[in-house]
Motif scaffolding. Structure first.
Motif, PDB file in Angstrom:
ATOM      1  N   ASP A  12       0.829  -1.209   0.000  1.00 40.04           N
ATOM      2  CA  ASP A  12       0.000   0.000   0.000  1.00 40.04           C
ATOM      3  C   ASP A  12       0.861   1.256   0.000  1.00 40.04           C
ATOM      4  O   ASP A  12       0.576   2.224  -0.721  1.00 40.04           O
ATOM      5  CB  ASP A  12      -0.933  -0.003   1.214  1.00 40.04           C
ATOM      6  N   GLU A  13       1.914   1.245   0.804  1.00 35.83           N
ATOM      7  CA  GLU A  13       2.780   2.420   0.862  1.00 35.83           C
ATOM      8  C   GLU A  13       3.504   2.647  -0.460  1.00 35.83           C
ATOM      9  O   GLU A  13       3.635   3.791  -0.928  1.00 35.83           O
ATOM     10  CB  GLU A  13       3.798   2.251   1.996  1.00 35.83           C
ATOM     11  N   LEU A  14       3.954   1.565  -1.090  1.00 32.38           N
ATOM     12  CA  LEU A  14       4.655   1.689  -2.366  1.00 32.38           C
ATOM     13  C   LEU A  14       3.724   2.194  -3.468  1.00 32.38           C
ATOM     14  O   LEU A  14       4.111   3.013  -4.301  1.00 32.38           O
ATOM     15  CB  LEU A  14       5.259   0.334  -2.763  1.00 32.38           C
ATOM     16  N   ARG A  15       2.477   1.733  -3.459  1.00 26.90           N
ATOM     17  CA  ARG A  15       1.521   2.205  -4.461  1.00 26.90           C
ATOM     18  C   ARG A  15       1.195   3.683  -4.237  1.00 26.90           C
ATOM     19  O   ARG A  15       0.989   4.431  -5.210  1.00 26.90           O
ATOM     20  CB  ARG A  15       0.271   1.334  -4.449  1.00 26.90           C
ATOM     21  N   ARG A  16       1.142   4.106  -2.990  1.00 26.10           N
ATOM     22  CA  ARG A  16       0.937   5.540  -2.722  1.00 26.10           C
ATOM     23  C   ARG A  16       2.125   6.348  -3.228  1.00 26.10           C
ATOM     24  O   ARG A  16       1.968   7.405  -3.846  1.00 26.10           O
ATOM     25  CB  ARG A  16       0.739   5.777  -1.223  1.00 26.10           C
ATOM     26  N   ARG A  17       3.323   5.838  -2.978  1.00 21.89           N
ATOM     27  CA  ARG A  17       4.537   6.547  -3.385  1.00 21.89           C
ATOM     28  C   ARG A  17       4.583   6.768  -4.888  1.00 21.89           C
ATOM     29  O   ARG A  17       5.031   7.812  -5.376  1.00 21.89           O
ATOM     30  CB  ARG A  17       5.777   5.766  -2.936  1.00 21.89           C
ATOM     31  N   HIS A  18       4.094   5.783  -5.633  1.00 22.35           N
ATOM     32  CA  HIS A  18       4.161   5.872  -7.090  1.00 22.35           C
ATOM     33  C   HIS A  18       2.817   6.275  -7.715  1.00 22.35           C
ATOM     34  O   HIS A  18       2.637   6.111  -8.927  1.00 22.35           O
ATOM     35  CB  HIS A  18       4.627   4.532  -7.661  1.00 22.35           C
ATOM     36  N   ASP A  19       1.927   6.792  -6.893  1.00 21.55           N
ATOM     37  CA  ASP A  19       0.638   7.288  -7.378  1.00 21.55           C
ATOM     38  C   ASP A  19      -0.122   6.213  -8.159  1.00 21.55           C
ATOM     39  O   ASP A  19      -0.588   6.439  -9.277  1.00 21.55           O
ATOM     40  CB  ASP A  19       0.844   8.537  -8.240  1.00 21.55           C
ATOM     41  N   LEU A  20      -0.234   5.031  -7.547  1.00 20.01           N
ATOM     42  CA  LEU A  20      -0.931   3.917  -8.186  1.00 20.01           C
ATOM     43  C   LEU A  20      -2.099   3.415  -7.343  1.00 20.01           C
ATOM     44  O   LEU A  20      -2.636   2.338  -7.603  1.00 20.01           O
ATOM     45  CB  LEU A  20       0.056   2.763  -8.446  1.00 20.01           C
ATOM     46  N   GLU A  21      -2.514   4.198  -6.367  1.00 21.69           N
ATOM     47  CA  GLU A  21      -3.636   3.785  -5.526  1.00 21.69           C
ATOM     48  C   GLU A  21      -4.922   3.708  -6.350  1.00 21.69           C
ATOM     49  O   GLU A  21      -5.150   4.513  -7.257  1.00 21.69           O
ATOM     50  CB  GLU A  21      -3.836   4.799  -4.391  1.00 21.69           C
ATOM     51  N   GLY A  22      -5.746   2.719  -6.023  1.00 22.57           N
ATOM     52  CA  GLY A  22      -7.048   2.589  -6.665  1.00 22.57           C
ATOM     53  C   GLY A  22      -7.001   2.149  -8.115  1.00 22.57           C
ATOM     54  O   GLY A  22      -8.005   2.242  -8.826  1.00 22.57           O
TER      55      GLY A  22
END
Length: 404
Positions: A210-220
């Protein structure tokens, strides 16, 4: 046991990953391994990872400047035209004659493990004269289609036949490769089939997805990924061309294409011209030790093309992270992927079928997770580097019967 591991690569890319994997696995099994590398190369010093204060594991290290000079020399040699490059490869046997003799006198190995290279016969010759077992790992051959044309093919095949039939044992990266060379060269020594593998870093439990997806703007988003070289023979440009008009049908789908190569600038221009920079992410090449972090952002992945005999390292790295792969049905890949269980296969060279599968899976969350978990389970059971090390040790005299 004492192991002398010899290779003629520069160890900078996937070959370095393989060399580190096998050498470290042998050490973990309690063996002493000395790696003899191409002058100026040290695959055990992973690019981007600071080296520790301990003693060097490979051949005695030379000053950094000297290493850089040898690296530049290797680059110049690799750019020699056609037959001149192959004569340089033949000439490398003279250097091998001196280095292997010195290493045998220094470390007195119980056996030699060599990553086979075309025209390289000296290690086999010395090992047979000294009565030292020698195991060859086959990743290349004079009988397959290569990226670099082979000008002295008849000579290369004669040397290859001599080496393969005189080794103590052979490690093949795929059954297809083993059967192909057996057809060309007849009865070969005992052998094992060892596809590529991964180390312990490729573990989803070590990464905060989850943190990595937030970092790379890949949430959702539903993220379908790829790692590797942007080149025609890997199929990435063709895949992007085939899918780019269909992304509007799958608004949640984002492609994450990690890597570089000659075709990356053209792909980047096309993506930018179509205004799809947010849907097709192109972070470029990243150090190998950071690859697990990028894979952790993926829901599933695709491999648009390969070749008939190879064992793609990225396939195992993706699967180890619980990311199942849509891949072409070449024999070495089908040897690893059980369709619908540990991945998905499509007819090789059928880019439309690859794209169709990627699009269809974007809406199948449960299937992606189920197959991804099974893929990771397979890697944990069978495709860690310790498995490869155990297999190659089985080829030593008195170690038990290997597959033939």
């Amino acid at each position: 046991m004492k192991v002398l591991y010899h290779h003629r690569t520069q160890g900078r890319r996937v070959e370095g990953v393989h060399i580190r994997g096998v050498a470290n696995a042998l050490r973990e099994l309690g063996h002493e391994v000395r790696v003899v590398s191409f002058p100026g190369a040290d695959p055990e010093l992973e690019p981007g990872v600071p080296s520790g204060p301990g003693p060097a594991k490979g051949l005695a290290a030379s000053p950094a400047a000297a290493g850089d000079e040898k690296g530049r020399l290797a680059g110049l040699v690799s750019r020699l035209p056609g037959v001149l490059f192959e004569f340089a490869e033949i000439g490398y046997n003279l250097l091998t004659w001196w280095r292997i003799r010195v290493e045998i006198a220094r470390s007195r190995p119980d056996f030699i493990y060599e990553r086979y290279s075309l025209f390289l016969f000296m290690t086999i010759w010395i090992a047979r004269r000294r009565g030292i077992p020698v195991i060859l790992e086959i990743n290349d051959s004079a009988v397959v289609q290569r990226l670099r044309p082979l000008w002295l093919k008849p000579l290369a095949r004669r040397i290859e036949a001599w080496c393969l039939t005189r080794a103590t044992g052979i490690v093949f990266i795929s059954t297809y490769f083993k059967e192909l060379l057996t057809t060309h060269y007849g009865q070969l020594p005992p052998s094992v089939v060892s596809p590529n593998a991964v180390d312990a870093r490729f573990d989803p439990g070590r990464h905060d997805r989850d943190e990595l997806r937030r970092r790379h703007d890949l949430e959702g988003r539903v993220v379908c990924g790829h790692m590797g070289v942007f080149a025609r023979w890997h199929g990435v440009p063709g895949f992007v061309e085939a899918i780019i008009d269909r992304l509007q049908d799958t608004p949640a789908l984002t492609l994450l294409l990690v890597g570089d190569g000659a075709d990356l600038p053209a792909v980047r221009r096309e993506v930018e011209a179509r205004g799809l920079g947010d849907r097709i992410r192109l972070p470029g090449r990243v150090p190998h030790h950071q690859i697990p972090e990028w894979i952790a952002c993926m829901d599933y992945a695709f491999l648009p093309d390969s070749n008939e005999y190879g064992s793609p390292m990225k396939l195992f790295e993706l699967m180890a992270m619980g990311v199942a792969v849509v891949a072409p049905d070449y024999d070495p890949i089908a040897e690893v992927i059980e369709p619908g269980t540990t991945g998905w296969l499509f007819p090789r060279k059928d880019m439309r079928a690859c794209v169709d599968q990627v699009i269809e899976l974007s809406g199948r969350t449960d299937e992606r997770q189920r197959v991804g978990a099974a893929a990771r389970g397979y890697i944990e059971r069978e495709r860690r580097w310790r498995n490869n090390a155990t297999q190659l040790l089985s080829l030593l005299p008195g170690a038990g019967k290997a597959s033939t």
